[in-house]
Design a protein around this motif. Structure first.
Motif, PDB file in Angstrom:
ATOM      1  N   LEU A 212      -5.657  -2.245  -2.688  1.00  0.00           N
ATOM      2  CA  LEU A 212      -4.462  -1.913  -3.475  1.00  0.00           C
ATOM      3  C   LEU A 212      -4.747  -0.798  -4.479  1.00  0.00           C
ATOM      4  O   LEU A 212      -3.927   0.114  -4.658  1.00  0.00           O
ATOM      5  CB  LEU A 212      -3.936  -3.168  -4.181  1.00  0.00           C
ATOM      6  N   PHE A 213      -5.905  -0.847  -5.144  1.00  0.00           N
ATOM      7  CA  PHE A 213      -6.221   0.219  -6.108  1.00  0.00           C
ATOM      8  C   PHE A 213      -6.422   1.549  -5.391  1.00  0.00           C
ATOM      9  O   PHE A 213      -5.994   2.595  -5.879  1.00  0.00           O
ATOM     10  CB  PHE A 213      -7.455  -0.125  -6.945  1.00  0.00           C
ATOM     11  N   THR A 214      -7.054   1.515  -4.230  1.00  0.00           N
ATOM     12  CA  THR A 214      -7.249   2.747  -3.456  1.00  0.00           C
ATOM     13  C   THR A 214      -5.902   3.363  -3.084  1.00  0.00           C
ATOM     14  O   THR A 214      -5.707   4.576  -3.206  1.00  0.00           O
ATOM     15  CB  THR A 214      -8.078   2.463  -2.191  1.00  0.00           C
TER      16      THR A 214
ATOM     17  N   CYS B 116       0.833  -1.217   0.000  1.00  0.00           N
ATOM     18  CA  CYS B 116       0.000   0.000   0.000  1.00  0.00           C
ATOM     19  C   CYS B 116       0.862   1.259   0.000  1.00  0.00           C
ATOM     20  O   CYS B 116       0.612   2.194  -0.772  1.00  0.00           O
ATOM     21  CB  CYS B 116      -0.947  -0.001   1.189  1.00  0.00           C
ATOM     22  N   VAL B 117       1.878   1.279   0.841  1.00  0.00           N
ATOM     23  CA  VAL B 117       2.771   2.444   0.890  1.00  0.00           C
ATOM     24  C   VAL B 117       3.540   2.563  -0.427  1.00  0.00           C
ATOM     25  O   VAL B 117       3.661   3.651  -0.998  1.00  0.00           O
ATOM     26  CB  VAL B 117       3.724   2.362   2.099  1.00  0.00           C
ATOM     27  N   GLY B 118       4.042   1.442  -0.924  1.00  0.00           N
ATOM     28  CA  GLY B 118       4.781   1.465  -2.190  1.00  0.00           C
ATOM     29  C   GLY B 118       3.927   1.950  -3.351  1.00  0.00           C
ATOM     30  O   GLY B 118       4.368   2.764  -4.169  1.00  0.00           O
ATOM     31  N   LEU B 119       2.690   1.467  -3.435  1.00  0.00           N
ATOM     32  CA  LEU B 119       1.795   1.895  -4.516  1.00  0.00           C
ATOM     33  C   LEU B 119       1.449   3.380  -4.411  1.00  0.00           C
ATOM     34  O   LEU B 119       1.309   4.062  -5.426  1.00  0.00           O
ATOM     35  CB  LEU B 119       0.507   1.065  -4.492  1.00  0.00           C
ATOM     36  N   ALA B 120       1.312   3.887  -3.199  1.00  0.00           N
ATOM     37  CA  ALA B 120       0.971   5.291  -3.002  1.00  0.00           C
ATOM     38  C   ALA B 120       2.118   6.221  -3.407  1.00  0.00           C
ATOM     39  O   ALA B 120       1.886   7.362  -3.792  1.00  0.00           O
ATOM     40  CB  ALA B 120       0.582   5.537  -1.552  1.00  0.00           C
ATOM     41  N   VAL B 121       3.340   5.723  -3.353  1.00  0.00           N
ATOM     42  CA  VAL B 121       4.520   6.534  -3.673  1.00  0.00           C
ATOM     43  C   VAL B 121       5.006   6.292  -5.104  1.00  0.00           C
ATOM     44  O   VAL B 121       5.623   7.157  -5.723  1.00  0.00           O
ATOM     45  CB  VAL B 121       5.645   6.228  -2.658  1.00  0.00           C
ATOM     46  N   LEU B 122       4.727   5.125  -5.645  1.00  0.00           N
ATOM     47  CA  LEU B 122       5.270   4.670  -6.925  1.00  0.00           C
ATOM     48  C   LEU B 122       5.194   5.668  -8.090  1.00  0.00           C
ATOM     49  O   LEU B 122       6.171   5.807  -8.828  1.00  0.00           O
ATOM     50  CB  LEU B 122       4.603   3.346  -7.318  1.00  0.00           C
TER      51      LEU B 122
ATOM     52  N   PHE C 294      -2.207   3.578 -14.926  1.00  0.00           N
ATOM     53  CA  PHE C 294      -0.990   3.125 -14.247  1.00  0.00           C
ATOM     54  C   PHE C 294      -1.326   2.630 -12.847  1.00  0.00           C
ATOM     55  O   PHE C 294      -0.788   1.615 -12.394  1.00  0.00           O
ATOM     56  CB  PHE C 294       0.036   4.262 -14.183  1.00  0.00           C
ATOM     57  N   ALA C 295      -2.237   3.335 -12.155  1.00  0.00           N
ATOM     58  CA  ALA C 295      -2.649   2.902 -10.813  1.00  0.00           C
ATOM     59  C   ALA C 295      -3.273   1.517 -10.868  1.00  0.00           C
ATOM     60  O   ALA C 295      -2.967   0.647 -10.044  1.00  0.00           O
ATOM     61  CB  ALA C 295      -3.629   3.911 -10.210  1.00  0.00           C
TER      62      ALA C 295
END
Length: 194
Positions: free
Chosen positions: A92-94, A34-40, A65-66
């Motif tokens: 994960l999408f959120t 979750c943290v990685g996806l939010a920063v990616l 991309f999200a």
């Protein structure tokens, strides 16, 4: 652009709002995802900082991309996490889409939200959040903007978590205080020159 701290907090919020807490050890990969996806999406900055390559349009700041990055994370975590497959996909999408939303609320950089379906760029005419500004420890505006951002987003993220977690009950006076802090910080943010 929003600060790294805001993006990390959004990823943690997506993680904290899951309906089933599950065992702590098995949840750590989900928290990291979750943290990685939010920063990616901001990894496109590395191309600029290291190689001086400007990527336009910034496709990493699109919902396509999200969805793709959340889908890849879902494939990796599907057998690991205790959340159901649909719940895991939503979490994960959120987390991934939170990046686009926070950057949109700053209203600085146009983003191709609908890429690859459309090349249209979207930007909020009047930003609601201040930009993180120049990343320098001595930059007074960076610290001011982080304070404003925390004042607006902290209460909102707590309210989102409280609405998703029935066990998280806050006294009415606390809610009033959080709303007052968020509104004061938002008023301060909107009053800044753009």
């Amino acid at each position: 652009m929003s600060s790294l701290i805001a993006h990390v907090a959004a990823g943690i919020t997506a993680y904290a709002c899951r309906s089933s807490p599950g065992p702590r050890v098995r949840s750590l990969p989900l928290l990291a995802a979750c943290v990685g996806l939010a920063v990616l999406p901001d990894l496109d900055y590395l191309l600029w900082w290291w190689l001086r390559i400007q990527v336009e349009p910034r496709i990493t700041h699109s919902l396509g991309f999200a969805a793709a990055s959340a889908g890849l994370a879902w494939l990796l975590l599907c057998g690991w996490c205790s959340a159901g497959w649909a719940s895991l996909a939503l979490i994960l999408f959120t987390a991934a889409a939170s990046h686009e939303l926070l950057d949109f609320l700053v209203g600085v950089h146009p983003a191709p939200w609908l890429w690859p379906l459309s090349g249209a760029l979207f930007v909020l005419p009047q930003g609601l959040l201040p930009s993180a500004g120049r990343l320098d420890w001595g930059n007074v505006y960076l610290w001011r903007n982080l304070l404003i951002e925390a004042g607006v987003l902290g209460p909102v993220m707590l309210a989102i978590c409280a609405s998703r977690r029935p066990g998280l009950r806050l006294p009415k006076l606390t809610w009033i205080g959080l709303a007052a802090v968020a509104l004061a910080a938002l008023a301060w943010s909107v009053s800044l020159p753009r």
